[in-house]
Design a protein around this motif. Structure first.
Motif, PDB file in Angstrom:
ATOM      1  N   ALA A 168      44.486  62.280  32.508  1.00 58.47           N
ATOM      2  CA  ALA A 168      44.480  61.677  33.809  1.00 58.47           C
ATOM      3  C   ALA A 168      43.000  61.374  34.221  1.00 58.47           C
ATOM      4  N   THR A 169      42.913  60.287  34.991  1.00 59.11           N
ATOM      5  CA  THR A 169      41.626  59.651  35.546  1.00 59.11           C
ATOM      6  C   THR A 169      41.802  59.788  36.994  1.00 59.11           C
ATOM      7  N   LEU A 170      40.907  60.651  37.499  1.00 57.85           N
ATOM      8  CA  LEU A 170      40.783  60.851  39.077  1.00 57.85           C
ATOM      9  C   LEU A 170      39.660  60.320  39.643  1.00 57.85           C
ATOM     10  N   SER A 171      39.734  59.481  40.633  1.00 57.37           N
ATOM     11  CA  SER A 171      38.429  59.313  41.556  1.00 57.37           C
ATOM     12  C   SER A 171      38.219  60.544  42.383  1.00 57.37           C
ATOM     13  N   ALA A 172      36.877  60.565  42.694  1.00 55.80           N
ATOM     14  CA  ALA A 172      36.436  61.900  43.454  1.00 55.80           C
ATOM     15  C   ALA A 172      37.165  62.169  44.813  1.00 55.80           C
ATOM     16  N   GLY A 173      37.933  63.570  44.756  1.00 54.30           N
ATOM     17  CA  GLY A 173      38.527  63.829  45.773  1.00 54.30           C
ATOM     18  C   GLY A 173      40.101  63.720  45.456  1.00 54.30           C
ATOM     19  N   GLN A 174      40.309  62.987  44.424  1.00 46.24           N
ATOM     20  CA  GLN A 174      41.829  63.059  44.119  1.00 46.24           C
ATOM     21  C   GLN A 174      42.087  64.415  43.641  1.00 46.24           C
ATOM     22  N   VAL A 175      43.493  64.649  43.728  1.00 49.70           N
ATOM     23  CA  VAL A 175      44.140  65.935  43.148  1.00 49.70           C
ATOM     24  C   VAL A 175      45.276  65.641  42.303  1.00 49.70           C
ATOM     25  N   ALA A 176      45.173  66.247  40.952  1.00 50.10           N
ATOM     26  CA  ALA A 176      46.397  66.062  40.086  1.00 50.10           C
ATOM     27  C   ALA A 176      47.081  67.376  39.840  1.00 50.10           C
ATOM     28  N   GLU A 177      48.333  67.395  39.750  1.00 48.60           N
ATOM     29  CA  GLU A 177      49.135  68.745  39.599  1.00 48.60           C
ATOM     30  C   GLU A 177      49.614  68.645  38.178  1.00 48.60           C
ATOM     31  N   TYR A 178      49.729  69.916  37.600  1.00 50.71           N
ATOM     32  CA  TYR A 178      50.502  69.911  36.148  1.00 50.71           C
ATOM     33  C   TYR A 178      51.351  71.363  36.079  1.00 50.71           C
ATOM     34  N   ASP A 179      52.588  70.946  36.136  1.00 46.13           N
ATOM     35  CA  ASP A 179      53.361  72.376  35.934  1.00 46.13           C
ATOM     36  C   ASP A 179      53.526  73.005  34.514  1.00 46.13           C
ATOM     37  N   ILE A 180      53.488  74.375  34.515  1.00 46.88           N
ATOM     38  CA  ILE A 180      53.325  75.082  33.251  1.00 46.88           C
ATOM     39  C   ILE A 180      54.919  75.887  33.039  1.00 46.88           C
ATOM     40  N   GLY A 181      55.328  75.441  32.178  1.00 46.96           N
ATOM     41  CA  GLY A 181      56.694  76.506  31.708  1.00 46.96           C
ATOM     42  C   GLY A 181      56.159  77.963  31.450  1.00 46.96           C
ATOM     43  N   PRO A 182      57.444  78.681  31.508  1.00 48.84           N
ATOM     44  CA  PRO A 182      57.261  79.990  31.109  1.00 48.84           C
ATOM     45  C   PRO A 182      56.720  80.344  29.616  1.00 48.84           C
ATOM     46  N   ASP A 183      55.900  81.208  29.579  1.00 50.81           N
ATOM     47  CA  ASP A 183      55.371  81.567  28.218  1.00 50.81           C
ATOM     48  C   ASP A 183      54.446  80.578  27.376  1.00 50.81           C
ATOM     49  N   ARG A 184      53.934  79.559  28.225  1.00 48.23           N
ATOM     50  CA  ARG A 184      53.049  78.558  27.447  1.00 48.23           C
ATOM     51  C   ARG A 184      51.759  78.846  28.059  1.00 48.23           C
ATOM     52  N   LYS A 185      50.980  78.106  27.065  1.00 49.61           N
ATOM     53  CA  LYS A 185      49.503  78.015  27.235  1.00 49.61           C
ATOM     54  C   LYS A 185      48.903  76.644  27.626  1.00 49.61           C
ATOM     55  N   VAL A 186      47.749  76.694  28.365  1.00 47.26           N
ATOM     56  CA  VAL A 186      47.195  75.127  28.712  1.00 47.26           C
ATOM     57  C   VAL A 186      45.856  75.252  28.265  1.00 47.26           C
ATOM     58  N   TYR A 187      45.241  74.252  27.530  1.00 43.82           N
ATOM     59  CA  TYR A 187      43.858  74.041  27.486  1.00 43.82           C
ATOM     60  C   TYR A 187      43.407  72.657  27.808  1.00 43.82           C
ATOM     61  N   ILE A 226      40.335  63.506  32.689  1.00 39.36           N
ATOM     62  CA  ILE A 226      40.768  65.056  32.266  1.00 39.36           C
ATOM     63  C   ILE A 226      41.698  64.914  30.886  1.00 39.36           C
ATOM     64  N   VAL A 227      41.552  65.613  29.762  1.00 33.59           N
ATOM     65  CA  VAL A 227      42.607  65.632  28.842  1.00 33.59           C
ATOM     66  C   VAL A 227      43.126  67.134  28.719  1.00 33.59           C
ATOM     67  N   LEU A 228      44.510  67.411  28.615  1.00 34.85           N
ATOM     68  CA  LEU A 228      45.155  68.518  28.651  1.00 34.85           C
ATOM     69  C   LEU A 228      46.183  68.735  27.576  1.00 34.85           C
ATOM     70  N   VAL A 229      46.185  69.888  26.983  1.00 34.69           N
ATOM     71  CA  VAL A 229      47.280  70.168  25.864  1.00 34.69           C
ATOM     72  C   VAL A 229      47.903  71.432  26.398  1.00 34.69           C
ATOM     73  N   ASP A 230      49.299  71.101  26.046  1.00 38.88           N
ATOM     74  CA  ASP A 230      50.249  72.135  26.694  1.00 38.88           C
ATOM     75  C   ASP A 230      50.923  72.978  25.339  1.00 38.88           C
ATOM     76  N   VAL A 231      50.830  74.222  25.049  1.00 39.75           N
ATOM     77  CA  VAL A 231      51.436  74.514  24.014  1.00 39.75           C
ATOM     78  C   VAL A 231      52.342  75.837  23.907  1.00 39.75           C
ATOM     79  N   ARG A 232      52.892  76.427  22.964  1.00 39.41           N
ATOM     80  CA  ARG A 232      53.555  77.651  22.804  1.00 39.41           C
ATOM     81  C   ARG A 232      52.427  78.691  22.538  1.00 39.41           C
TER      82      ARG A 232
END
Length: 232
Positions: A168-187, A226-232
């Protein structure tokens, strides 16, 4: 749990042509507490000098994603593939049963990349490579999936793992949301800028390890990528 890992405390190496930071144990950097994050094995933050790069070397049974932050990287492999991936775009190499490749910065400026390795769900599959442009406008203000092995992400570059990479690319003040599934990890790592996750703040190059959370609300304190990885 949200754990901020400052860039200054990451593993580091300087090879003249390569200035690199290791979020997890890699090469001569070893930290038993940071071997992986779920199925995420490697996150390297590489700055590659002009007209230099990684000569031909082999890989096996690993999903390798390259996110280009600045400049461009030129890939060539033993399957006969050759391609140039520019800033904001991604390439994916499924090493499978074995592949040899080189990665060079053929540009007149420093190239900056995130190199991300994820364990595959199956081993010994035929190797493959692909790249795809993702214009920054498509991910302005919210996360867009760039590479994924999840069935619902049919528009993304495919990987052979129950995982996804979003940006995601965000301008100052912007908000981005990311939902995380059960038993998952994010980095996640801010490629640029500075962000807040609740009361926690992360700057460019910091790692953010997340587990046992169901949703992330990320606010840009300044213009951020922002770069995000979602894994088990």
């Amino acid at each position: 749990m949200i754990d901020i890992r400052p860039r200054v405390g990451l593993g580091a190496a300087q090879h003249g042509w390569l200035d690199t930071r290791h979020h997890f144990s890699f090469a001569e950097y070893h930290d038993p507490a940071r071997m992986h994050w779920g199925h995420l094995r490697v996150w390297n933050d590489d700055s590659i000098a002009p007209h230099s790069g990684f000569p031909t070397h082999p890989h096996r049974d690993m999903e390798i994603i390259t996110y280009v932050r600045k400049g461009a990287i030129t890939h060539e492999d033993s399957l006969g593939n050759r391609g140039r991936t520019v800033a904001g775009d991604v390439q994916v190499m499924s090493a499978g049963s074995g592949i040899a490749h080189s990665e060079y910065n053929l540009e007149d400026e420093t190239t900056e990349i995130f190199q991300i390795w994820i364990y595959p769900d199956q081993s010994g599959l035929p190797p493959a490579w692909g790249t795809r442009p993702f214009p920054a406008g498509e991910r302005a203000g919210s996360f867009v999936t760039l590479a994924s092995g999840m069935d619902e992400d049919s528009d993304a570059l495919p990987i052979r793992a129950d995982a996804r990479l979003v940006a995601a690319t965000l301008s100052a003040g912007q908000v981005a949301e990311y939902d995380i599934g059960p038993d998952r990890k994010v980095y996640l790592v801010p490629a640029s800028g500075r962000i807040a996750i609740g009361e926690r703040v992360a700057a460019a190059g910091d790692g953010v390890a997340v587990r046992d959370e169901t949703r992330l609300s990320i606010k840009a304190l300044e213009d951020s990528e922002i770069v995000l990885v979602d894994v088990r």
